[in-house]
Design a protein around this motif. Structure first.
Motif, PDB file in Angstrom:
ATOM      1  N   THR A  17       0.814  -1.218   0.000  1.00 32.09           N
ATOM      2  CA  THR A  17       0.000   0.000   0.000  1.00 32.09           C
ATOM      3  C   THR A  17       0.848   1.269   0.000  1.00 32.09           C
ATOM      4  OG1 THR A  17      -0.197  -0.078   2.422  1.00 32.09           O
ATOM      5  CG2 THR A  17      -1.965  -1.097   1.132  1.00 32.09           C
ATOM      6  N   THR A  18       2.111   1.153   0.386  1.00 32.96           N
ATOM      7  CA  THR A  18       3.010   2.314   0.347  1.00 32.96           C
ATOM      8  C   THR A  18       3.946   2.262  -0.860  1.00 32.96           C
ATOM      9  OG1 THR A  18       4.620   1.187   1.774  1.00 32.96           O
ATOM     10  CG2 THR A  18       2.974   2.593   2.858  1.00 32.96           C
ATOM     11  N   ASN A  19       3.731   1.267  -1.733  1.00 28.63           N
ATOM     12  CA  ASN A  19       4.563   1.103  -2.933  1.00 28.63           C
ATOM     13  C   ASN A  19       6.052   1.024  -2.590  1.00 28.63           C
ATOM     14  OD1 ASN A  19       2.392   1.218  -4.880  1.00 28.63           O
ATOM     15  ND2 ASN A  19       2.258   3.412  -4.429  1.00 28.63           N
ATOM     16  N   THR A  20       6.338   0.305  -1.522  1.00 31.56           N
ATOM     17  CA  THR A  20       7.724   0.123  -1.086  1.00 31.56           C
ATOM     18  C   THR A  20       8.165  -1.297  -1.414  1.00 31.56           C
ATOM     19  OG1 THR A  20       7.342   1.639   0.768  1.00 31.56           O
ATOM     20  CG2 THR A  20       9.303   0.239   0.877  1.00 31.56           C
ATOM     21  N   PRO A  21       9.261  -1.463  -2.132  1.00 28.33           N
ATOM     22  CA  PRO A  21       9.704  -2.820  -2.467  1.00 28.33           C
ATOM     23  C   PRO A  21      10.239  -3.563  -1.247  1.00 28.33           C
ATOM     24  CG  PRO A  21      11.297  -1.196  -3.233  1.00 28.33           C
ATOM     25  CD  PRO A  21      10.118  -0.422  -2.740  1.00 28.33           C
ATOM     26  N   LEU A  22       9.898  -4.832  -1.157  1.00 23.22           N
ATOM     27  CA  LEU A  22      10.445  -5.692  -0.108  1.00 23.22           C
ATOM     28  C   LEU A  22      11.865  -6.096  -0.485  1.00 23.22           C
ATOM     29  CD1 LEU A  22       7.462  -8.046   0.760  1.00 23.22           C
ATOM     30  CD2 LEU A  22       8.880  -6.876   2.454  1.00 23.22           C
ATOM     31  N   ALA A  23      12.790  -5.914   0.438  1.00 28.86           N
ATOM     32  CA  ALA A  23      14.185  -6.267   0.179  1.00 28.86           C
ATOM     33  C   ALA A  23      14.558  -7.610   0.798  1.00 28.86           C
ATOM     34  CB  ALA A  23      15.105  -5.174   0.714  1.00 28.86           C
ATOM     35  N   ALA A  24      13.635  -8.208   1.534  1.00 28.88           N
ATOM     36  CA  ALA A  24      13.878  -9.502   2.175  1.00 28.88           C
ATOM     37  C   ALA A  24      12.566 -10.276   2.176  1.00 28.88           C
ATOM     38  CB  ALA A  24      14.393  -9.307   3.604  1.00 28.88           C
ATOM     39  N   PRO A  25      12.639 -11.599   2.150  1.00 34.99           N
ATOM     40  CA  PRO A  25      11.406 -12.394   2.102  1.00 34.99           C
ATOM     41  C   PRO A  25      10.627 -12.335   3.411  1.00 34.99           C
ATOM     42  CG  PRO A  25      13.323 -13.814   2.338  1.00 34.99           C
ATOM     43  CD  PRO A  25      13.850 -12.435   2.097  1.00 34.99           C
ATOM     44  N   LEU A  26       9.311 -12.484   3.294  1.00 34.35           N
ATOM     45  CA  LEU A  26       8.437 -12.509   4.469  1.00 34.35           C
ATOM     46  C   LEU A  26       8.361 -13.942   4.987  1.00 34.35           C
ATOM     47  CD1 LEU A  26       5.565 -10.135   3.291  1.00 34.35           C
ATOM     48  CD2 LEU A  26       7.256  -9.686   5.084  1.00 34.35           C
ATOM     49  N   THR A  27       9.299 -14.285   5.854  1.00 37.88           N
ATOM     50  CA  THR A  27       9.374 -15.623   6.425  1.00 37.88           C
ATOM     51  C   THR A  27       9.261 -15.547   7.948  1.00 37.88           C
ATOM     52  OG1 THR A  27      11.784 -15.427   6.412  1.00 37.88           O
ATOM     53  CG2 THR A  27      10.760 -16.553   4.538  1.00 37.88           C
ATOM     54  N   HIS A  28       9.069 -16.701   8.578  1.00 36.43           N
ATOM     55  CA  HIS A  28       8.820 -16.744  10.020  1.00 36.43           C
ATOM     56  C   HIS A  28       9.941 -16.132  10.842  1.00 36.43           C
ATOM     57  CE1 HIS A  28       5.458 -20.018  10.337  1.00 36.43           C
ATOM     58  NE2 HIS A  28       5.162 -19.064   9.482  1.00 36.43           N
ATOM     59  N   ASP A  29      11.152 -16.097  10.309  1.00 36.43           N
ATOM     60  CA  ASP A  29      12.259 -15.601  11.125  1.00 36.43           C
ATOM     61  C   ASP A  29      12.223 -14.094  11.324  1.00 36.43           C
ATOM     62  OD1 ASP A  29      12.907 -15.107   8.461  1.00 36.43           O
ATOM     63  OD2 ASP A  29      15.053 -15.353   8.788  1.00 36.43           O
TER      64      ASP A  29
END
Length: 215
Positions: free
Chosen positions: A30-42
């Motif tokens: 929603t903020t148009n910000t790229p993810l630089a790391a995966p969304l994982t449990h850690d």
């Protein structure tokens, strides 16, 4: 005998990962910000701003505040209430309370959603105190400092306390207070083989009360 049991929350008592990861994804999209790391449990467990720095690989205060606001908008309204209690945990808390233990929570989660989760689950009566970094003004800097406040505020003898959590940081924070620690492996701990030799460990919720009774 340990009389005072201090619990971590995420990954120890509740599985909040799906809702937290979903809300992080919404905050970035929603903020148009790229993810630089995966969304994982850690990524579950550290304070919010620390996690946002990691996920964005950015330390710009304006960007991080925008992401934090977007995350809170999603998580604080409905996301936090989607947390799932690990099987057997509510019965465990009732058993420990009935046996006369004093129970506390010390969590990196912000106080507002923590309080909402406690009310939603009907858990308020189980806990003598609920602690979060941002409950204090100024906020506490670390979980180790927060555990120290639980001890000091309630005039506890540290040798009568046990901290229970699912991450290596939890054990290190207990060690900083010379407090015994039990690492549970049903949460987000990852490689429990990395635990320190003097820590206790528990693989099943149903076995935790028995472990506590031996300490």
């Amino acid at each position: 005998m340990k009389q005072h049991l201090i619990f971590d929350l995420d990954g120890t008592l509740i599985d909040s990962a799906p809702s937290i990861l979903h809300c992080f994804g919404l905050a970035f999209s929603t903020t148009n910000t790229p993810l630089a790391a995966p969304l994982t449990h850690d990524v579950i467990g550290p304070p919010l701003m620390e996690t946002l720095k990691r996920l964005s690989e950015n330390e710009d205060a304006a960007l991080l505040n925008m992401l934090a606001s977007a995350f809170k908008q999603h998580y604080d309204t409905t996301g936090c209430l989607e947390s799932v209690v690990f099987d057997g945990v509510t019965a465990l808390l009732q058993q420990l309370k009935d046996q006369g233990y004093q129970l506390y929570i010390a969590t990196n989660k912000r106080f507002y959603p923590t309080e909402r989760i406690m009310a939603h689950l009907g858990w308020q009566a189980f806990f003598t105190g609920v602690y979060a970094l941002d409950y204090f003004n100024p906020p506490l800097k670390s979980k180790a400092e927060m555990i120290g406040r639980v001890v000091a505020d309630n005039a506890l003898a540290v040798e009568d306390c046990l901290y229970i959590g699912d991450r290596l940081e939890d054990g290190i924070s207990a060690d900083a207070n010379q407090m015994d620690f039990a690492l549970v492996s049903w949460g987000y701990a990852g490689d429990v083989a990395m635990r320190k030799p003097h820590w206790q460990s528990c693989a099943k919720v149903q076995d935790l009360a028995g472990l506590i009774s031996t300490l």
